[in-house]
Design an enzyme around this catalytic site. Structure first.
Site, PDB file in Angstrom:
ATOM      1  CE  LYS A 164      21.666  40.283 -26.124  1.00 59.02           C
ATOM      2  NZ  LYS A 164      22.827  39.947 -24.153  1.00 59.02           N
ATOM      3  CG  HIS A 197      37.706  36.981 -18.411  1.00 57.67           C
ATOM      4  ND1 HIS A 197      36.860  35.815 -19.235  1.00 57.67           N
ATOM      5  CD2 HIS A 197      38.934  36.183 -19.197  1.00 57.67           C
ATOM      6  CE1 HIS A 197      37.134  35.321 -19.913  1.00 57.67           C
ATOM      7  NE2 HIS A 197      38.495  35.364 -20.062  1.00 57.67           N
TER       8      HIS A 197
HETATM    9  C1  GRF Z   1      34.389  32.974 -12.310  1.00 52.29           C
HETATM   10  O1  GRF Z   1      35.136  32.098 -12.803  1.00 52.29           O
HETATM   11  C2  GRF Z   1      34.536  34.159 -13.137  1.00 52.29           C
HETATM   12  O2  GRF Z   1      36.251  34.159 -13.458  1.00 52.29           O
HETATM   13  C3  GRF Z   1      33.605  33.828 -14.226  1.00 52.29           C
HETATM   14  O3  GRF Z   1      32.866  33.579 -13.981  1.00 52.29           O
HETATM   15  C4  GRF Z   1      33.088  32.485 -12.251  1.00 52.29           C
HETATM   16  C5  GRF Z   1      32.148  32.989 -11.308  1.00 52.29           C
HETATM   17  O4  GRF Z   1      32.424  32.667 -10.634  1.00 52.29           O
HETATM   18  N1  GRF Z   1      33.063  35.600 -14.882  1.00 52.29           N
HETATM   19  P1  GRF Z   1      31.342  32.212  -9.137  1.00 52.29           P
HETATM   20  O5  GRF Z   1      29.330  32.004  -9.476  1.00 52.29           O
HETATM   21  O6  GRF Z   1      31.293  33.496  -8.791  1.00 52.29           O
HETATM   22  O7  GRF Z   1      32.198  30.934  -8.329  1.00 52.29           O
END
Ligand code: GRF
Length: 188
Positions: free
Chosen positions: A65, A109
């Site tokens: 990483k 999130h």
């Molecule tokens: C979203 O639901 C976000 O909250 C989470 O990952 C998803 C990403 O969705 N962290 P997208 O690829 O932007 O459509």
């Protein structure tokens, strides 16, 4: 004008919302780089369509990483990135990136943190019978989904269909992320 980088692993609807908000002047910044850990992810097509430079990598091509994050940091530094926006980036950020961009990394999130951390927040919330759902934008630190909260938006939902919660939440995510990026940039 400030410079953003967006990190994503999948579909990239938040990436598109952020890039379009920048292109139209809703956010006074430019997206200089998309970082994607899944070569072949749909978000890379979106970046191409929007003319945003992308760095796609496979973690398995690096010794650790720390090695791939050092490469990411080099590329962020080259672009003089002011703010990193994680948007569906399905990797835990390690100390190499955290240290180099301390206090400059945001994440979105799909829950009202600190409830339902991790990759299956919506499914877990539905299984619990939650009646008020929400979205959180927070700073990223070494904990999983645990950094200081910057913004949250809640919505009621009484059903039991995770796909529907995702659909409702997605629209809110796009608005909330754009607003919050603006807020954070204005404070800098
Ligand atoms: C979203 O639901 C976000 O909250 C989470 O990952 C998803 C990403 O969705 N962290 P997208 O690829 O932007 O459509």
């Amino acid at each position: 004008m400030k410079t953003l980088a967006v990190f994503a692993s999948g579909t990239g609807t938040n990436f598109v919302a952020i890039a379009k908000a920048c292109a139209s002047g809703v956010i006074d910044a430019r997206v200089a780089l998309l970082v994607c850990d899944k070569p072949g992810a749909p978000v890379l097509d979106r970046a191409r369509e929007l003319g945003v430079e992308a760095f796609a990598f496979s973690a398995k091509d690096y010794a650790s990483k720390a090695h791939y994050e050092a490469e990411i940091v080099k590329r962020l530094d080259e672009k003089q990135v002011d703010l990193v926006c994680l948007a569906g980036y399905m990797r835990i950020v390690g100390e190499t990136l955290l240290h180099a961009y301390e206090g400059k990394i945001l994440n979105i999130h799909p829950s009202l943190l600190p409830a339902f951390k991790g990759a299956h927040a919506v499914e877990q919330a539905v299984a619990y019978g939650v009646k008020v759902y929400g979205i959180t934008v927070h700073y990223v630190d070494e904990s999983l989904d645990g950094g200081r909260i910057i913004a949250q938006r809640a919505f009621p939902y009484e059903g039991n269909d995770p796909a529907e919660v995702h659909r409702i939440g997605q629209k809110i995510e796009h608005e909330l992320y754009v607003e919050t990026i603006n807020k954070v940039l204005c404070e800098r």
